[in-house]
Design an enzyme around this catalytic site. Structure first.
Site, PDB file in Angstrom:
ATOM      1  N   ASP A  57       0.744  -1.187   0.150  1.00 14.10           N
ATOM      2  CA  ASP A  57      -0.082  -0.085  -0.122  1.00 14.10           C
ATOM      3  C   ASP A  57       0.793   1.300  -0.072  1.00 14.10           C
ATOM      4  O   ASP A  57       2.286   1.176   0.352  1.00 14.10           O
ATOM      5  CB  ASP A  57      -0.823   0.134   1.148  1.00 14.10           C
ATOM      6  CG  ASP A  57      -1.707   1.111   1.370  1.00 14.10           C
ATOM      7  OD1 ASP A  57      -2.429   1.532   0.418  1.00 14.10           O
ATOM      8  OD2 ASP A  57      -1.846   1.767   2.545  1.00 14.10           O
ATOM      9  N   LYS A  58       0.269   2.392  -0.377  1.00 16.29           N
ATOM     10  CA  LYS A  58       1.171   3.569  -0.431  1.00 16.29           C
ATOM     11  C   LYS A  58       0.842   4.335   0.989  1.00 16.29           C
ATOM     12  O   LYS A  58       1.845   4.469   1.825  1.00 16.29           O
ATOM     13  CB  LYS A  58       0.812   4.479  -1.706  1.00 16.29           C
ATOM     14  CG  LYS A  58       1.629   5.955  -1.555  1.00 16.29           C
ATOM     15  CD  LYS A  58       1.362   6.808  -2.633  1.00 16.29           C
ATOM     16  CE  LYS A  58       0.325   7.509  -2.344  1.00 16.29           C
ATOM     17  NZ  LYS A  58       0.433   8.456  -1.279  1.00 16.29           N
ATOM     18  N   ARG A 104      -1.836  15.382  -2.150  1.00 18.57           N
ATOM     19  CA  ARG A 104      -3.157  14.836  -1.971  1.00 18.57           C
ATOM     20  C   ARG A 104      -4.115  15.967  -2.275  1.00 18.57           C
ATOM     21  O   ARG A 104      -3.774  17.032  -1.410  1.00 18.57           O
ATOM     22  CB  ARG A 104      -3.376  14.035  -0.959  1.00 18.57           C
ATOM     23  CG  ARG A 104      -2.518  12.733  -0.580  1.00 18.57           C
ATOM     24  CD  ARG A 104      -2.912  12.087   0.685  1.00 18.57           C
ATOM     25  NE  ARG A 104      -4.307  11.682   0.833  1.00 18.57           N
ATOM     26  CZ  ARG A 104      -4.722  10.594   1.407  1.00 18.57           C
ATOM     27  NH1 ARG A 104      -3.893   9.698   2.120  1.00 18.57           N
ATOM     28  NH2 ARG A 104      -5.920  10.110   1.486  1.00 18.57           N
ATOM     29  N   THR A 146      -2.413   1.467  -4.626  1.00 15.34           N
ATOM     30  CA  THR A 146      -2.811   2.659  -4.017  1.00 15.34           C
ATOM     31  C   THR A 146      -4.055   2.842  -4.572  1.00 15.34           C
ATOM     32  O   THR A 146      -4.211   2.823  -5.668  1.00 15.34           O
ATOM     33  CB  THR A 146      -1.930   3.708  -3.978  1.00 15.34           C
ATOM     34  OG1 THR A 146      -2.276   4.805  -3.532  1.00 15.34           O
ATOM     35  CG2 THR A 146      -1.456   3.965  -5.601  1.00 15.34           C
ATOM     36  N   LYS A 189      -7.071  -4.978  -4.908  1.00 18.08           N
ATOM     37  CA  LYS A 189      -5.904  -5.152  -4.084  1.00 18.08           C
ATOM     38  C   LYS A 189      -5.792  -6.678  -3.645  1.00 18.08           C
ATOM     39  O   LYS A 189      -4.695  -7.345  -4.011  1.00 18.08           O
ATOM     40  CB  LYS A 189      -5.768  -4.351  -2.731  1.00 18.08           C
ATOM     41  CG  LYS A 189      -5.583  -2.860  -3.061  1.00 18.08           C
ATOM     42  CD  LYS A 189      -5.181  -2.201  -1.700  1.00 18.08           C
ATOM     43  CE  LYS A 189      -5.094  -0.607  -1.847  1.00 18.08           C
ATOM     44  NZ  LYS A 189      -4.724   0.029  -0.558  1.00 18.08           N
ATOM     45  N   ASP A 205      -6.830  -2.457   3.354  1.00 11.69           N
ATOM     46  CA  ASP A 205      -5.624  -3.545   3.182  1.00 11.69           C
ATOM     47  C   ASP A 205      -5.846  -4.984   3.686  1.00 11.69           C
ATOM     48  O   ASP A 205      -5.255  -5.898   3.338  1.00 11.69           O
ATOM     49  CB  ASP A 205      -4.264  -2.957   3.514  1.00 11.69           C
ATOM     50  CG  ASP A 205      -4.038  -1.598   2.972  1.00 11.69           C
ATOM     51  OD1 ASP A 205      -4.136  -1.538   1.883  1.00 11.69           O
ATOM     52  OD2 ASP A 205      -3.649  -0.763   3.876  1.00 11.69           O
TER      53      ASP A 205
END
Length: 1186
Positions: A426-427, A649, A730, A844, A868
């Protein structure tokens, strides 16, 4: 705050409680139907209607066993293993005359091994039991009648009880909030135990029960709650409450979940709705998926192989025995006269040779059982638990700032850490800190903020150009970004034009004022005022939201108070230049969710204007702008693209004014949707919100930075040098993800990019027409075409170029379809780096499953958020980051660490060590058992396959359990081929695990062959040396007891000395266990031999009277040990000197003192099996080569 008086509230004006007082019978059609059948008689838990429903109590049990089920259930678990089942059958057969040894000697080792495992299970379950006792015996006040509340234990609560929970206490069950110490019946709840979030949630009771503010108020209170049945949905609740012949809808706003905590509220009163295992938190307590390492699965195959070998040995012996028995009375004379075949039982009767052969087969199955290592499984479990303790106590993986050590939540996968081929990461919160800082903004088409992000620094390094902002400010040489922490947490904004109130002088100061006001109002944060300093801090649902409120405060709009009906600010008045107090009436909050991607509030200012304030993602906001609201759209888009390039972001801010008529119509629809008691209430609310969030006027955009965690680029570089592939999955925009990737040196300068997206003009045109089928067909064709083009590029490059694959969420949805996913995987594997953007949690998990099944390699997933969880559970190993987003990822993980950078040590050091230790341990285990077991087979052949064991019964029973087990455990816990420092210095060493060179079939079979050779040498040397010699002082020759003891002594010496040769890193414990095993054997001989002959049988005083005084006994042992170890020693010496493995090369460099020589250390990795293609080291290498 409560001021002693409880003021009457107008709940019809509050968004969550705008339920009015009308009847809602039409909306309650589902109540009483399937899934909505629960009835709660508040304050009447003992009434006949309540007791007849037989709801469960509040006692919670998390243990695996009870006193009644422990033995049957635990035994069932143990005998699911084939090896244990085999030993059980052998143990039962040992009570028959077929047994070659006493039954007790066969049963006791099995009892010890099974017992040890059951004791371990019992201890673990007892710990859970103690936790259950502590939780179930907590105290809470419950209404006992007549308005009196007394303390009772949690386990005694029943559905319908009224409880009083006090500040900083946990809720004992799922409660319906009735009232609180606050006048408006609100309370603050911390849900850390549920989702790990530390921010406080606001809850509020219905108006009808808000007046129940004292114990005595409940003397005559009665209510009937009709609601949904127990379920796993933490964030939904559908129900209604009948009070005073009126019906009121209930929402999640009134539900207080078990194990969440009451904060900042003196007390609340609540009615128990769900108890015990019906509560939502317990409903969510599912066991994680069972994972087994590849080594453990392979070990099962080896055990099956040994079973086949055992059956083959027994079969061969039985055939020979049958043939020999059949010929015993041939030609009228007896070949084996000592067995008296003329007067024999069925076991040696030549007339029944086939039957004798079958019976001998059963005897042989029992005799050769030592080939199957009975203590292997329990030894491995002990080793893995001890390895996990070392991981948990590694100070190099302890994050002091948050007081969080590494934590191995399961010990089953330790060795799998040393075999990871691909990492899926994940980011946000994993590679980055998830600690947001307000850095830049665009207002009225003007960009503000001169901060330089880490991504911008990385981009400048890539381009070799100075940073514009730094040159402007005369700061070419700036301090390291890791050390340049902002003075105010969450605010790292620098721009003299609008700071310190100077925004009033800007050309569009009116737009800036609205922009800052929106930041200060459009949120769900809760202010907390420090009574001593007067400073205001904020409890927000996300780090982004906290950063926005802090930014508004620092720029002149301070949010300082919130009630359910109002938000109060200290605003900078542009006319007077002074701070003024302004209050905004809070009418509705249209909450954020992943599908809406935006949040709005509707407020009324002091002039009576109705305002809708909205913030959200650009993908949903630009399309909602009015024609006259797009004045700054072009400039804002440009700025947003710049911000995305800088790894920031972004959110769009917009507003609109509402007319009274428009708001009234909306509020009626919204109220009706909110009060709908149905499963699709959330969808109905979203539909109503959609209608009013339109015709917005653009104000600008925000940009917050989620900084890279310390050490992330260095960690990724080291993992890349180790040959591990890294993918990033992500939910962020493609530009942001790419640039964060560049900052981490995943895609690097000069690397060609294969970008797969659906931003083609044809698809955009179809989207405008709204033809869903045509859009899907064209999109799928476009993705297939782009994948094929990418594969063609890879083929054309012929390995001369490296590629990075970047794919967005829409394209990924098609790429994961059954008929395309194999092509997509082929393309992805061919690329050096893969970044999947805008990925949903489900995507994911699907990508993880695809890579795991498609490659067959070990896949590690790492993440920190609830989104996640699917990925972590799907991967072979799930690593949870205990960060800002909560503990859901950690609770679903196999191992938890506090920072991404610790992954380097976890894999390259602990992973390599655990893989090597477990592999060596298992190989050695099979070696020592074959060495011992084949001597039995050879003696059988020597003794005409008569079923006579070479060794005393107790020798055979204790071989695996005592004399040779502890050195193996020490090997699995302490051995190191190279130190931690050298593991990190030579990361390529990790490839030994990825390629499984230490546990390949070739290596396993070579150890088995070594065991066969050792057993042959031991048997033939012992029998040849002792066969015809007078052994005792009286001239007596060697008997079975002496031969067996001598052979057994040789086996003990050989396998323990072989262990000493195999160990790379000696500790005191290993010396004690290896040589102690030999000493323990001789102590056992002394004690056992001193016992009565009826007990010790062939071992009676054999050591004291026969073996110890005889020089030949010691000479035979010396000669046999040297002869047995010379082949292994010679092979190892030649292989290490002329054909060294990578870890042996490193051992040579350490031995010769060259491990500190930089020139040599740069040459050593040249034997890499594949070039490093990502990380800053590869970038340096490429520059050097060009």
């Amino acid at each position: 705050m409560s001021d002693g008086r409880r003021k009457k509230l107008h709940f019809s004006k509050i968004y969550s409680f705008a339920c009015g007082k009308a009847s809602f019978k039409d909306d309650l059609s589902q109540i009483g139907g399937p899934g909505f059948s629960r009835l709660v008689f508040c304050n009447e838990p003992d009434c006949s209607e309540a007791t007849s429903r037989n709801y469960g109590g509040n006692y919670v049990r998390t243990t695996k066993y009870t006193l009644a089920t422990f033995f049957p259930k635990s035994l069932f678990e143990q005998f699911r293993r084939v090896a244990n089942m085999y030993f059980l059958v052998v143990g039962c057969l040992s009570f028959t005359p077929l047994a070659p040894y006493a039954a007790v000697s066969a049963i006791i080792p099995l009892i010890i091994v099974i017992g040890a495992t059951m004791i371990k299970e019992a201890i673990e379950d007892w710990r859970r039991k103690k936790q259950d006792i502590e939780v179930n015996n907590r105290k809470v006040k419950v209404h006992c009648g007549n308005g009196i509340f007394n303390y009772t234990e949690w386990k005694n609560l029943r559905v319908g009880d009224i409880v009083k929970v006090e500040k900083d206490s946990f809720f004992p069950a799922d409660l319906l909030l009735l009232s609180s110490s606050y006048g408006d019946a609100i309370c603050y709840v911390e849900t850390m135990n549920l989702d790990g979030e530390t921010n406080l949630k606001l809850k509020q009771a219905l108006e009808v029960t808000s007046g129940l503010n004292e114990d005595s108020s409940f003397q005559d209170f009665k209510a009937l709650v009709k609601c949904e049945d127990p379920n796993v949905n933490l964030y939904t609740f559908v129900g209604s409450m009948d009070v005073k012949e009126q019906q009121f809808p209930l929402s999640p706003q009134q539900l207080l979940l078990r194990d969440s905590k009451l904060r900042n509220t003196d007390y609340i009163y609540g009615a128990v709705v769900f108890t015990g295992h019906d509560t939502k938190v317990i409903q969510n307590s599912t066991e994680p998926p069972s994972k087994r390492s590849k080594i453990e699965k392979k070990m099962d195959k080896i055990v099956y192989f040994l079973f086949c070998t055992l059956f083959l040995m027994a079969l061969i012996g039985s055939i020979f025995f049958g043939i020999t028995t059949n010929e015993d009375l041939g030609n009228g004379w007896m070949k084996r006269w000592y067995l008296r075949p003329d007067d024999s039982t069925i076991y040696f009767d030549p007339k029944k040779a086939p039957t004798a052969a079958v019976l001998h087969f059963l005897t042989a199955l029992m005799l050769y059982n030592s080939l199957i290592p009975i203590s292997l499984y329990v030894s491995i479990e002990i080793v893995k638990v001890l390895q996990s303790i070392f991981i948990n106590n590694d100070l190099h993986m302890y994050y002091e700032e948050a007081d969080k050590p590494a934590r191995a939540r399961t010990s089953n996968l330790n060795e799998e850490l040393g075999q990871v081929d691909t990492i899926l990461s994940d980011k946000t919160g994993t590679l980055t800190c998830n600690s947001m800082e307000f850095v830049k903004c665009s207002v009225a088409g003007t960009a503000y903020g001169h901060g330089v992000t880490e991504v911008e620094r990385a981009m400048a390094r890539r381009k070799g150009s100075p940073l514009v902002h730094e040159v402007e400010d005369g700061r070419n040489d700036v301090e390291d970004p890791a050390s340049a922490k902002p003075l105010i947490k969450g605010f790292n904004f620098k721009d003299k034009r609008i700071m310190n109130g100077k925004w009033v002088n800007e050309a569009h100061s009116d737009v800036i004022e609205k922009f800052l006001r929106l930041l200060a109002i459009c949120h769900t944060a809760i202010p907390e005022v420090d009574e001593e300093t007067g400073k205001i801090s904020y409890e927000a649902e996300s780090p982004d939201e906290a950063a926005f409120v802090i930014a508004a405060r620092e720029l002149g709009f301070t949010f300082y108070n919130r009630t359910q009906t109002s938000i109060s600010l200290h605003e900078l008045d542009p006319v007077s230049g002074k701070q003024v107090e302004r209050s905004y009436k809070l009418l509705n909050i249209l909450e954020f969710n992943s599908s809406r991607k935006r949040m709005s509030v509707i407020v009324q200012n002091e002039e009576g204007k109705l305002l809708l304030l909205c913030k959200g993602a650009d993908s949903v906001m630009f399309e909602r702008l009015a024609k006259n609201g797009r004045k700054f759209e072009e400039q804002t888009r440009d700025h947003m693209n710049e911000y995305a390039d800088a790894g920031l972001r972004t959110l769009i801010l917009a507003y609109r004014e509402l007319s009274e008529e428009e708001y009234k119509a909306f509020n009626e629809e919204f109220t009706e949707a909110k009060n709908s008691v149905s499963a699709d209430r959330d969808e109905m609310v979203d539909e109503v919100a959609e209608k009013i969030e339109k015709d917005l006027i653009l104000l600008g955009a925000t940009a917050v930075e989620d900084k890279l965690q310390n050490g992330v680029p260095q960690c990724i570089d080291k993992l890349a040098q180790a040959g591990i592939k890294i993918w990033v999955l992500t939910g962020d925009k493609m530009e942001t993800a790419i640039n964060i990737g560049f900052a981490c040196s995943l895609p690097r300068q000069g690397m060609k990019q294969i970008i797969i997206n659906l931003e083609t003009p044809e698809i955009k045109a179809l989207e405008k027409e709204g033809q869903k089928f045509a859009i899907a067909k064209a999109s799928k064709a476009s993705v297939v075409n782009q994948i094929n083009e990418g594969k063609a590029q890879l083929t054309a490059s012929n390995g001369n170029s490296t590629y990075a694959l970047i794919i967005d969420g829409k394209s990924l949805a098609y790429a994961l379809e059954d008929d395309i996913k194999s092509k997509f995987l082929e393309l992805a594997i061919g690329c050096a780096s893969v970044i999947c953007c805008r990925s949903s949690p489900k995507q994911k998990a699907l990508v993880t499953r695809l890579v795991k099944r498609g490659t067959g390699k070990t896949i590690l997933a790492i993440g920190d958020g609830a989104n996640d969880v699917g990925m972590l559970q799907e991967a072979d190993i799930g690593i949870g980051i205990s960060g800002v987003e909560g503990m859901q990822a950690v609770m679903s993980s196999d191992i938890a660490i506090a920072q991404f950078q610790y992954l380097e040590r976890l894999l390259l050091v602990h992973g390599h060590w655990c893989y090597r230790r477990i592999s060596s341990m298992i190989c050695y285990f099979f070696y020592k058992n074959i060495t011992y077991g084949f001597t039995l087979f050879l003696f059988e052949a020597y003794a005409s396959f008569s079923g006579q064991p070479a060794y005393n019964d107790w020798y055979m029973s204790l071989y695996n359990v005592f004399f040779t087990s502890l050195p193996v455990v020490a090997l699995g816990v302490f051995d190191q081929d190279v130190s931690a420092r050298l593991c990190l210095k030579f990361p390529l060493l990790y490839q030994e695990g990825v390629q499984n060179v230490l546990f390949s079939w070739c290596r396993i079979l070579s150890w088995m062959f070594n065991g066969v050779c050792s057993s042959i040498i031991i048997f033939f040397f012992c029998t040849s040396a002792l066969e015809h010699q007078a052994f005792r002082k009286g001239g007596e020759v060697v008997g079975l007891g002496i031969l067996g003891t001598t052979m057994y002594s040789c086996v003990i010496w050989v396998v323990n000395c072989q262990m000493a040769l195999s160990v790379s890193y000696f500790t005191l414990i290993q010396h004690i266990f290896i040589w102690g095993g030999i000493i323990l054997w001789y102590l056992f001989l002394l004690v056992y031999g001193a016992m009565s002959p009826t007990i010790s049988t062939t071992a009676y005083k054999v050591f004291i009277e026969a073996c110890a005084p005889a020089l030949s006994y010691w000479l035979v042992i010396l000669f046999v040990v040297i002869s047995s170890l010379v082949p292994y020693f010679s092979y190892s010496a030649i292989q290490m000197r002329f054909f060294p493995m990578y870890h042996e090369t490193i051992q040579w460099t350490r031995l010769e003192g060259r491990s500190e020589n930089p020139e040599y250390c740069n040459v050593a990795p040249q034997i890499s099996l594949q070039p490093t293609t990502v990380g800053f080291t590869s970038q340096v290498e490429e520059k050097r080569n060009h």
